[in-house]
Design a protein around this motif. Sequence first.
Motif, short mmCIF file in Angstrom:
data_model
loop_
_atom_site.label_atom_id
_atom_site.label_comp_id
_atom_site.label_asym_id
_atom_site.label_seq_id
_atom_site.Cartn_x
_atom_site.Cartn_y
_atom_site.Cartn_z
N SER A 189 0.83 -1.20 0.00
CA SER A 189 0.00 0.00 0.00
C SER A 189 0.87 1.26 0.00
O SER A 189 0.51 2.27 -0.60
CB SER A 189 -0.95 0.00 1.20
OG SER A 189 -0.24 0.25 2.38
N SER A 190 2.03 1.18 0.66
CA SER A 190 2.94 2.32 0.63
C SER A 190 3.40 2.59 -0.79
O SER A 190 3.48 3.74 -1.24
CB SER A 190 4.17 2.04 1.50
OG SER A 190 4.15 2.84 2.64
N SER A 220 0.63 6.73 -6.65
CA SER A 220 -0.52 7.59 -6.94
C SER A 220 -0.08 9.05 -7.05
O SER A 220 -0.64 9.83 -7.84
CB SER A 220 -1.60 7.43 -5.87
OG SER A 220 -1.27 8.15 -4.71
N ILE A 221 0.94 9.44 -6.25
CA ILE A 221 1.45 10.82 -6.34
C ILE A 221 2.12 11.02 -7.70
O ILE A 221 1.91 12.03 -8.37
CB ILE A 221 2.43 11.10 -5.18
CG1 ILE A 221 1.69 11.03 -3.85
CG2 ILE A 221 3.07 12.48 -5.34
CD1 ILE A 221 2.58 11.02 -2.63
N LEU A 273 -7.26 10.34 5.87
CA LEU A 273 -6.52 11.33 5.10
C LEU A 273 -6.46 10.95 3.62
O LEU A 273 -6.63 11.80 2.73
CB LEU A 273 -5.09 11.47 5.64
CG LEU A 273 -4.97 12.19 6.98
CD1 LEU A 273 -3.53 12.13 7.48
CD2 LEU A 273 -5.41 13.64 6.86
N LEU A 274 -6.26 9.64 3.35
CA LEU A 274 -6.20 9.20 1.96
C LEU A 274 -7.56 9.38 1.29
O LEU A 274 -7.64 9.72 0.10
CB LEU A 274 -5.75 7.73 1.87
CG LEU A 274 -4.27 7.46 2.15
CD1 LEU A 274 -3.98 5.97 2.06
CD2 LEU A 274 -3.38 8.23 1.19
N THR A 275 -8.64 9.13 2.06
CA THR A 275 -9.98 9.31 1.49
C THR A 275 -10.22 10.77 1.13
O THR A 275 -10.74 11.08 0.05
CB THR A 275 -11.06 8.83 2.50
OG1 THR A 275 -10.72 7.52 2.93
CG2 THR A 275 -12.43 8.82 1.87
N LEU A 290 -5.21 4.90 -5.34
CA LEU A 290 -5.65 5.31 -4.00
C LEU A 290 -6.72 4.36 -3.48
O LEU A 290 -6.70 3.99 -2.29
CB LEU A 290 -6.18 6.74 -4.04
CG LEU A 290 -5.10 7.83 -4.04
CD1 LEU A 290 -5.72 9.20 -4.16
CD2 LEU A 290 -4.27 7.75 -2.76
N LEU A 291 -7.64 3.95 -4.34
CA LEU A 291 -8.67 3.01 -3.91
C LEU A 291 -8.04 1.69 -3.46
O LEU A 291 -8.42 1.11 -2.45
CB LEU A 291 -9.67 2.75 -5.05
CG LEU A 291 -10.67 3.88 -5.30
CD1 LEU A 291 -11.48 3.60 -6.56
CD2 LEU A 291 -11.61 4.05 -4.10
#
Lengths: 100, 204
Positions: free
Chosen positions: B71-72, B78-79, B158-160, B94-95
């Motif tokens: 996930s990291s 994603s960035i 925060l990710l959401t 991100l999802l």
Amino acid sequence: MSNQSLEQQQQEHLLGYRQLAVVLCLLLLLTVVTVAVSYVDLGFFNVPVALAIACGKVSLVLLFFMHLKYEGAIINISFLSTVLFLVIMIGFTFWDVAFR
Amino acid sequence: MIAHKESGERIDPTGIKIGMWLFLYSEIILFGGLFVLYAAYFHRYSESFAAGGEELDRLIGAANTVVLLISSFTVAASITALRLHQRRRCICLLLFSLLCGVIFLVNKYFEWGAKFARDLYPGSETLVGGEPGLNIFFGLYYIITGLHGIHVLIGMVLLTVSLVWVVSGRATAERYSMLDNSGLYWHLVDLIWIFVFPLFYLVL
């Protein structure tokens, strides 16, 4: 003007997918190593070896995923100061406990 | 560097990032303090800690490590995607990262549940009446993994928020500090787990 564009380039350093994937593979490899090593009894070295591998993994995450490698002096110096503080806190406490 | 937006609003991404790092330092010291406790008690009760470590399933621990590492990676990717104007890919990544967070917490739920079923929880008869070292080991286990779990939850929030910003167009290739900082927080959660895993699951 050129100075600013240089700064801008540093600011906007972009990590490619491939570079990130290589880091992920290294991290997964180190995870396998640390689990494998845990089945071998190294006596006194059990904890130091496990922590050394963890430090290697943490360095990879910090340098690339958290792009510390590409940050300016302010973030780098303040981060290292935090680590130094942590080392003093853990080291001196443990020193006291171990040789009391 | 200060960027000028069309509206005349000035943004300072470096300042935003330094602020986030300052907060992360306080988090590092928070968990560092807990690791000091661990080190001191490990020194005193090393045999009980080894016995406690045996109770934990290192394969579940390893699986959770892998989930967090992946996930990291997807958050970092994603960035990159957002900055390369690949919005759809950024949203998918991100999802997927959020899904990893859910998997991690579900794993944790089953893990804690199995411990509870075997009467290993704070204040349980087995722990209170048994070896003091084992009681301290599980006390630290629940405090540190619990606090870490709360951090996973906050990271997911925060990710959401970042995801919503990307979808709504508030976070863009030029203005991605929200996603960047959420990513830094998520990586910190990963960093802490990298130390928690060998200390609790692999102690010998």
